[in-house]
Design a protein around this motif. Structure first.
Motif, PDB file in Angstrom:
ATOM      1  N   ALA A  80       0.831  -1.205   0.000  1.00 32.39           N
ATOM      2  CA  ALA A  80       0.000   0.000   0.000  1.00 32.39           C
ATOM      3  C   ALA A  80       0.867   1.257   0.000  1.00 32.39           C
ATOM      4  O   ALA A  80       0.586   2.221  -0.726  1.00 32.39           O
ATOM      5  CB  ALA A  80      -0.924  -0.003   1.221  1.00 32.39           C
ATOM      6  N   GLU A  83       2.285   1.843  -3.465  1.00 32.91           N
ATOM      7  CA  GLU A  83       1.274   2.439  -4.352  1.00 32.91           C
ATOM      8  C   GLU A  83       1.046   3.912  -4.018  1.00 32.91           C
ATOM      9  O   GLU A  83       1.000   4.757  -4.922  1.00 32.91           O
ATOM     10  CB  GLU A  83      -0.044   1.676  -4.248  1.00 32.91           C
ATOM     11  N   CYS A  84       0.895   4.216  -2.740  1.00 29.73           N
ATOM     12  CA  CYS A  84       0.634   5.603  -2.330  1.00 29.73           C
ATOM     13  C   CYS A  84       1.811   6.518  -2.679  1.00 29.73           C
ATOM     14  O   CYS A  84       1.602   7.618  -3.192  1.00 29.73           O
ATOM     15  CB  CYS A  84       0.360   5.677  -0.824  1.00 29.73           C
ATOM     16  N   THR A 129       1.750  11.701   0.937  1.00 30.66           N
ATOM     17  CA  THR A 129       1.162  10.473   1.456  1.00 30.66           C
ATOM     18  C   THR A 129       1.126  10.542   2.975  1.00 30.66           C
ATOM     19  O   THR A 129       2.138  10.815   3.617  1.00 30.66           O
ATOM     20  CB  THR A 129       1.983   9.238   1.023  1.00 30.66           C
ATOM     21  N   ASP A 180      -3.435   7.210   4.697  1.00 34.49           N
ATOM     22  CA  ASP A 180      -3.588   6.727   3.318  1.00 34.49           C
ATOM     23  C   ASP A 180      -3.094   5.288   3.190  1.00 34.49           C
ATOM     24  O   ASP A 180      -3.743   4.442   2.564  1.00 34.49           O
ATOM     25  CB  ASP A 180      -2.809   7.612   2.336  1.00 34.49           C
ATOM     26  N   SER A 226      -5.426   2.879   5.174  1.00 38.05           N
ATOM     27  CA  SER A 226      -6.700   2.705   4.481  1.00 38.05           C
ATOM     28  C   SER A 226      -6.540   1.747   3.300  1.00 38.05           C
ATOM     29  O   SER A 226      -7.328   0.825   3.119  1.00 38.05           O
ATOM     30  CB  SER A 226      -7.215   4.064   4.015  1.00 38.05           C
ATOM     31  N   LYS A 227      -5.503   1.972   2.505  1.00 36.51           N
ATOM     32  CA  LYS A 227      -5.273   1.123   1.327  1.00 36.51           C
ATOM     33  C   LYS A 227      -4.931  -0.316   1.734  1.00 36.51           C
ATOM     34  O   LYS A 227      -5.306  -1.266   1.062  1.00 36.51           O
ATOM     35  CB  LYS A 227      -4.166   1.711   0.457  1.00 36.51           C
TER      36      LYS A 227
END
Length: 190
Positions: free
Chosen positions: A17, A20-21, A30, A34, A37-38
């Protein structure tokens, strides 16, 4: 699933995650929320694994760098690159291939790609590089050539990253010939 497997899975999810963020928003934009959550974890869980956002970033850099080194070594494992020059050109070609295939990872790593240290004799890639110098009897020359090879790795990384992210100085395939000439020049002078 056992407790250790669950812990490992949570850490993997948070790292994926974060990757990705960081790629979508950049490091500065970020937030830990974030990432959580992801990854589907609570913010408190994050702090069980990482001290802060910098810590997960550092772990990601180390993890991605190890993947690059392992893939290079795997590609070289059956390679007949007996000389340092041939080995470095094989490494360059593998870096270009990986850069094109794994462009997102290379963009993330940028200049932060961490090569093993000069003294990391447990790293397969380092051992492969040292073996390519076994024909040199003079120990000082051998050490100097090895340092040059490490400097070439950093140069390859910087040029390929700039090529992939800004298309400067040019596409990695175009830069390849110049980097090969530089490799020959530096290892001939070492």
């Amino acid at each position: 699933m056992k407790l250790d497997e669950k812990k490992a899975d949570k850490k993997r999810r948070m790292m994926a995650a974060a990757f990705e963020c960081f790629n979508e928003k950049g490091f500065m934009n970020t937030a830990i929320n974030d990432i959580c959550s992801k990854a589907g974890v609570a913010k408190g869980t994050f702090y069980l694994y990482f001290e802060d956002k910098n810590a997960i970033y550092e772990d990601l850099i180390d993890h991605c760098s190890k993947l690059v080194c392992d893939r290079i070594y795997a590609a070289l494992y059956n390679n007949d690159a007996a000389s340092a020059k041939k080995l470095m050109i094989s490494i360059l070609d593998e870096l270009i291939r990986q850069g094109k295939e794994k462009n997102v990872m290379f963009r993330f790593l940028g200049a932060d790609l961490r090569w093993p240290s000069l003294s990391d004799d447990s790293n397969d890639l380092i051992m492969c590089m040292r073996t390519s110098l076994d024909h040199i009897a003079d120990e000082d020359r051998k050490q100097n050539d090895f340092r040059v090879m490490m400097e070439l790795l950093y140069t390859y990384t910087a040029v390929i990253h700039a090529s992939l992210t800004r298309n400067e100085p040019a596409d990695p395939e175009i830069c390849r010939d110049d980097l090969i000439r530089m490799t020959h020049l530096l290892l001939d002078q070492a």
